[in-house]
Enzyme design. Structure first.
Site, short mmCIF file in Angstrom:
data_model
loop_
_atom_site.label_atom_id
_atom_site.label_comp_id
_atom_site.label_asym_id
_atom_site.label_seq_id
_atom_site.Cartn_x
_atom_site.Cartn_y
_atom_site.Cartn_z
N SER A 21 67.78 99.07 22.05
CA SER A 21 68.37 97.88 21.40
C SER A 21 69.59 97.38 22.16
CB SER A 21 68.69 98.16 19.93
OG SER A 21 69.74 99.07 19.79
N ARG A 73 67.29 119.29 38.15
CA ARG A 73 68.03 118.07 37.85
C ARG A 73 68.25 117.25 39.12
NH1 ARG A 73 70.62 117.02 33.00
NH2 ARG A 73 70.39 119.10 32.21
N ARG A 99 70.17 111.95 29.39
CA ARG A 99 70.22 113.06 30.35
C ARG A 99 71.64 113.19 30.87
NH1 ARG A 99 66.63 116.47 29.80
NH2 ARG A 99 66.87 117.27 31.89
N HIS A 117 79.00 104.62 24.19
CA HIS A 117 79.00 105.84 23.38
C HIS A 117 79.37 105.49 21.95
CE1 HIS A 117 79.29 110.10 22.54
NE2 HIS A 117 80.40 109.85 21.87
C1 GRF Z 1 73.30 103.99 20.90
O1 GRF Z 1 73.90 104.33 19.68
C2 GRF Z 1 74.18 104.36 22.04
O2 GRF Z 1 75.53 104.21 21.78
C3 GRF Z 1 73.85 105.82 22.20
O3 GRF Z 1 72.47 105.91 21.99
C4 GRF Z 1 72.05 104.83 21.15
C5 GRF Z 1 70.99 104.08 21.89
O4 GRF Z 1 70.39 103.09 21.11
N1 GRF Z 1 74.33 106.31 23.46
P1 GRF Z 1 69.44 102.02 21.78
O5 GRF Z 1 68.39 102.78 22.58
O6 GRF Z 1 70.28 101.13 22.65
O7 GRF Z 1 68.82 101.26 20.64
#
Ligand code: GRF
Length: 198
Positions: A21, A73, A99, A117
């Site tokens: 999203s 990795r 990852r 984040h």
């Molecule tokens: C979001 O909450 C982002 O902050 C976190 O993972 C989620 C990803 O959501 N790191 P999307 O895949 O962008 O819908």
């Protein structure tokens, strides 16, 4: 769009692992002529990530690099780095990319890679941020876009957005409130990051 406008846009790649999203918001922002970035590749470590469909629907190359196909990795990251360079990416946005990246990969993209984040960093690094914020009795929570440095969720903050934690919130209701802000924040923060870089 005129080709002269195209060339002013920084070619970026978006790395995802899931629903995408935040990727969608970046796709939508990049559609504007005046926005300073264009997406040259969307790369997922999970071949079934819904975000890859979003990329295809927007006519953007969608690449799956399944980390499970690599023993180490480092070899996964070598494939990732090759794909980024082949796509012509000069900047990388992590958007729900799940990852952990090695120091050597992070250093190769130092100053050219940002992440979103779902917490007000430096609070609640890592996963389950909404649950942990509720359990800690926080009255405020939010999201952060930051430069990626070798320490997880530790790089310099570019921008943050805040939301209240309301009585009766569950991790899900709080996550939804934060996500709405993520979608607003990420395109703005990318623009700021690109401006800081120049
Ligand atoms: C979001 O909450 C982002 O902050 C976190 O993972 C989620 C990803 O959501 N790191 P999307 O895949 O962008 O819908």
């Amino acid at each position: 769009m005129h080709s002269s406008e195209q060339t002013k846009k920084t070619p970026i790649a978006v790395l995802i692992s899931g629903r995408g999203s935040n990727l969608q918001c970046l796709i939508d922002a990049c559609a504007a002529d005046a926005y300073p970035a264009r997406i040259v590749a969307v790369i997922s470590n999970r071949p079934d990530a819904y975000g890859l469909e979003r990329a295809r629907a927007a006519g953007i190359p969608a690449i799956a690099i399944d980390h499970k196909a690599y023993e180490a990795r480092e070899s996964f990251e070598a494939a990732l780095d090759t794909a980024l360079r082949e796509a012509g990416a000069q900047f990388v946005c992590l958007a729900g990319f799940m990852r952990i990246l090695t120091e050597s990969f992070v250093n190769r993209w130092a100053g050219r890679m940002i992440n979103i984040h779902p917490s007000l960093l430096p609070k609640f690094k890592g996963v389950d941020t909404h649950k942990r914020a509720i359990e800690a009795g926080e009255t405020e929570h939010g999201c952060t876009v930051h430069w990626v440095t070798p320490g997880m969720d530790e790089g310099p903050v570019i921008a943050q957005a805040r939301v209240p934690v309301l009585p009766g919130d569950t991790p899900e209701t709080l996550a939804a409130r934060v996500l709405e802000q993520e979608h607003r924040l990420y395109p703005q923060a990318l623009e700021l990051a690109l401006a800081q870089q120049r």
